[in-house]
Design an enzyme around this catalytic site. Sequence first.
Site, short mmCIF file in Angstrom:
data_model
loop_
_atom_site.label_atom_id
_atom_site.label_comp_id
_atom_site.label_asym_id
_atom_site.label_seq_id
_atom_site.Cartn_x
_atom_site.Cartn_y
_atom_site.Cartn_z
N LEU A 123 0.81 -1.23 0.00
CA LEU A 123 0.00 0.00 0.00
C LEU A 123 0.84 1.27 0.00
CD1 LEU A 123 -2.68 -0.84 2.74
CD2 LEU A 123 -2.72 -1.38 0.30
N TRP A 154 0.93 5.61 1.06
CA TRP A 154 0.60 6.32 2.29
C TRP A 154 -0.50 7.36 2.09
CZ3 TRP A 154 1.42 10.95 0.33
CH2 TRP A 154 2.51 11.16 -0.52
N LYS A 204 1.56 -5.20 3.42
CA LYS A 204 2.57 -4.24 3.88
C LYS A 204 2.03 -2.82 3.72
CE LYS A 204 6.22 -1.77 2.28
NZ LYS A 204 6.19 -0.76 3.32
N SER A 255 3.97 4.22 -6.63
CA SER A 255 4.55 4.94 -7.76
C SER A 255 4.86 4.00 -8.92
CB SER A 255 5.84 5.63 -7.30
OG SER A 255 6.76 4.65 -6.90
N THR A 294 8.27 2.09 -8.46
CA THR A 294 8.25 0.90 -7.60
C THR A 294 7.42 -0.21 -8.25
OG1 THR A 294 8.39 2.37 -5.69
CG2 THR A 294 7.85 0.08 -5.24
N TYR A 342 10.48 -8.52 -9.77
CA TYR A 342 10.47 -9.51 -8.67
C TYR A 342 9.74 -10.77 -9.12
CZ TYR A 342 11.34 -5.38 -5.62
OH TYR A 342 11.83 -4.25 -5.04
N GLU A 371 -1.43 -0.48 -9.51
CA GLU A 371 -2.17 0.79 -9.61
C GLU A 371 -1.16 1.89 -9.35
OE1 GLU A 371 -5.08 0.99 -10.67
OE2 GLU A 371 -6.05 -0.92 -10.21
N CYS A 384 -3.43 10.02 -6.51
CA CYS A 384 -3.00 9.51 -7.83
C CYS A 384 -3.88 10.04 -8.94
CB CYS A 384 -3.02 8.00 -7.82
SG CYS A 384 -4.62 7.34 -7.35
N LYS A 429 10.38 17.36 -1.34
CA LYS A 429 10.23 17.11 -2.78
C LYS A 429 9.22 18.11 -3.38
CE LYS A 429 8.06 14.06 -5.93
NZ LYS A 429 7.14 12.97 -6.12
N GLU A 443 4.78 13.95 -11.94
CA GLU A 443 3.79 13.84 -10.88
C GLU A 443 4.37 14.49 -9.62
OE1 GLU A 443 3.06 10.00 -8.99
OE2 GLU A 443 0.92 10.36 -9.11
P1 NAP Z 1 5.91 4.19 -3.41
O1 NAP Z 1 7.11 4.91 -2.95
O2 NAP Z 1 5.96 3.49 -4.71
O3 NAP Z 1 5.53 3.19 -2.25
C1 NAP Z 1 4.42 2.35 -2.31
C2 NAP Z 1 4.68 1.13 -1.45
O4 NAP Z 1 5.76 0.38 -2.01
C3 NAP Z 1 5.09 1.47 -0.02
O5 NAP Z 1 4.52 0.52 0.84
C4 NAP Z 1 6.59 1.36 -0.09
O6 NAP Z 1 7.21 1.08 1.15
C5 NAP Z 1 6.76 0.19 -1.03
N1 NAP Z 1 8.08 0.17 -1.65
C6 NAP Z 1 8.94 1.21 -1.83
N2 NAP Z 1 10.08 0.77 -2.44
C7 NAP Z 1 9.93 -0.56 -2.62
C8 NAP Z 1 10.77 -1.57 -3.19
N3 NAP Z 1 11.97 -1.28 -3.69
N4 NAP Z 1 10.30 -2.84 -3.24
C9 NAP Z 1 9.08 -3.14 -2.75
N5 NAP Z 1 8.26 -2.23 -2.17
C10 NAP Z 1 8.67 -0.95 -2.13
O7 NAP Z 1 4.64 5.15 -3.50
P2 NAP Z 1 4.13 6.17 -2.38
O8 NAP Z 1 5.07 7.33 -2.41
O9 NAP Z 1 3.87 5.48 -1.09
O10 NAP Z 1 2.70 6.57 -2.97
C11 NAP Z 1 2.55 7.56 -3.89
C12 NAP Z 1 2.38 6.96 -5.29
O11 NAP Z 1 1.28 6.05 -5.31
C13 NAP Z 1 2.06 8.01 -6.31
O12 NAP Z 1 2.80 7.78 -7.48
C14 NAP Z 1 0.57 7.79 -6.57
O13 NAP Z 1 0.14 8.24 -7.82
C15 NAP Z 1 0.43 6.33 -6.41
N6 NAP Z 1 -0.97 5.94 -6.11
C16 NAP Z 1 -1.70 5.30 -7.06
C17 NAP Z 1 -3.02 4.93 -6.81
C18 NAP Z 1 -3.84 4.21 -7.85
O14 NAP Z 1 -4.86 3.62 -7.49
N7 NAP Z 1 -3.44 4.19 -9.10
C19 NAP Z 1 -3.59 5.22 -5.57
C20 NAP Z 1 -2.82 5.87 -4.62
C21 NAP Z 1 -1.51 6.22 -4.91
P3 NAP Z 1 7.77 2.22 2.15
O15 NAP Z 1 7.21 3.51 1.71
O16 NAP Z 1 7.28 1.77 3.45
O17 NAP Z 1 9.25 2.16 2.07
#
Ligand code: NAP
Length: 501
Positions: A166, A168, A192, A246, A249, A256, A268, A303, A353, A395
Amino acid sequence: MTDLLTQSEYEALAASISLPSSAYIDGGFRPAKSGKTFTTANPATGAPLTEIAACGAEDVDFAVQKARDAFEDGRWSRLSPGARKEVLLKLAKLMERNAHELAVLESIDSGKPIFDVATIDLPETIHTLKWHAELIDKIYDQVAPSSDDHIALVVREAVGVVGLVLPWNFPLLMLAWKIAPALAAGNSIVLKPAAETTLTALRVAELATEAGLPAGVLNIVTGSGANVGEPLGRHPDVDMVSFTGSTATGRRFLTYSAESNLKEVVLELGGKNPCIVLDDAEDLDTVAAHVVQGAFWNMGENCSAASRLIVQKGIKDKLLDRVKAHAREWNMGEPLDPSVRVGALVSKSHYDKVASYLEIAKTATVHMGGTANGTHVEPTIVEVPSNDHQLAREEIFGPVLTVIEVASFEEAIRTANDTEYGLAASIFTANAKRAIRGARMLRAGTVTVNSFGEGDISTPFGGYKQSGFGGRDNSIHAHDQYTQLKTIWIDLNDSEPASID
Ligand code: NAP
Ligand code: MG
């Protein structure tokens, strides 16, 4: 739930709640096997809230084992759909009963305004649980049109052990979008949450046990992406992963999977969503209210935020005046104050950021805002010379609306589609042909006409292009993520198989 408390009542609640701090595995709270913890802070004040278990690969292994045991012995997976429905409805009821507590936990952990959490996130979360609970005992499987000598059943089965990862920005709602269909279908889960926002996921897991969800079916493993997300994505005994976060990720989860067991992957991802306003749009005041909601709701940490305003030249100035007037009504401040619409950004690093984009904004035309105070970023409106500008391409995930002027309908659509993303789009026009043509031409998973929004739980949500992969959240289509099709071919002949030649 729409009843709001006062700020001092919320603060008293925040001071009295005991904060969960351990992972939740096999029906109970557990520290990380390493004993390590990390500090989680209130982003609006910077004050530490509590220490949370910093899990690692060994905790993921343990949780996956417990989830597998639960799935195989059928304590949840083989209950009747009606029995699963009852437990999920009970969970929804317990969340309603604990709504104020959950709202406060969500707000202090993420910086979200309590107004939004109490009036949108939480009611939608509960509604999502109820919707999938009510769906699950109304879905029929199929009988294929085979010959009179056979019966061919096409049945859907739960995938097995699913990993849910998920972001945040909507911790409770994203949790519900994933756990509701996954549990309804009978899967076991290892989830997670984002390290920034773990508190409500842990509390929901505890409530799920109270509702009667058997141990091992919903496991929450807290920790970082590197230490928990990656081992989950690479785990050989996880059957599928559904990820929201994002695009960068999301890409990793495909790697993986490719490098481990070819688990199913649903992603998503991000967006840079266009909002087109044509010069025949009616009632610019209402349009402006939608533009402000689209750009600044949840501090733009959304998002599907409508972060690119693509406006036809003839009405640009009039529209911007109204947009500014509406944006000024959005009070910025302490998230537990129920009159506040703009809360704190989720963390110092995310704040830095977003604030860095305010520097870039200074090189373009700032119509409004442009300031930040260390925790909050003011709603900001910046006009750029073209869609090639960095503010129109990246973004930002903060309250920054980028304005691009266009001359025609055709240019508006071309500009809207000129992005690597394709999550959501909106078009405002009084011309029905243009509205429908535009909606068809826009390359996005959700297109709203004369409004900003995401549809509702009954409509699929997901992205075109680099905004998504492999499936949809919400609606009956979400169910496809968490089930797989099996053919059961029954031969009614008594005779031996015919020879092939
Ligand atoms: P993120 O940095 O990609 O993190 C998402 C999740 O992935 C977190 O739980 C994060 O863990 C985990 N993660 C980070 N690096 C990882 C790795 N190397 N391997 C496995 N897992 C990893 O995204 P965010 O900053 O939390 O959320 C913002 C993004 O989500 C934006 O781009 C937004 O557009 C997108 N979003 C999309 C939707 C949709 O439905 N399309 C909805 C909401 C948000 P930690 O953060 O705990 O390290
Ligand atoms: Mg936090």
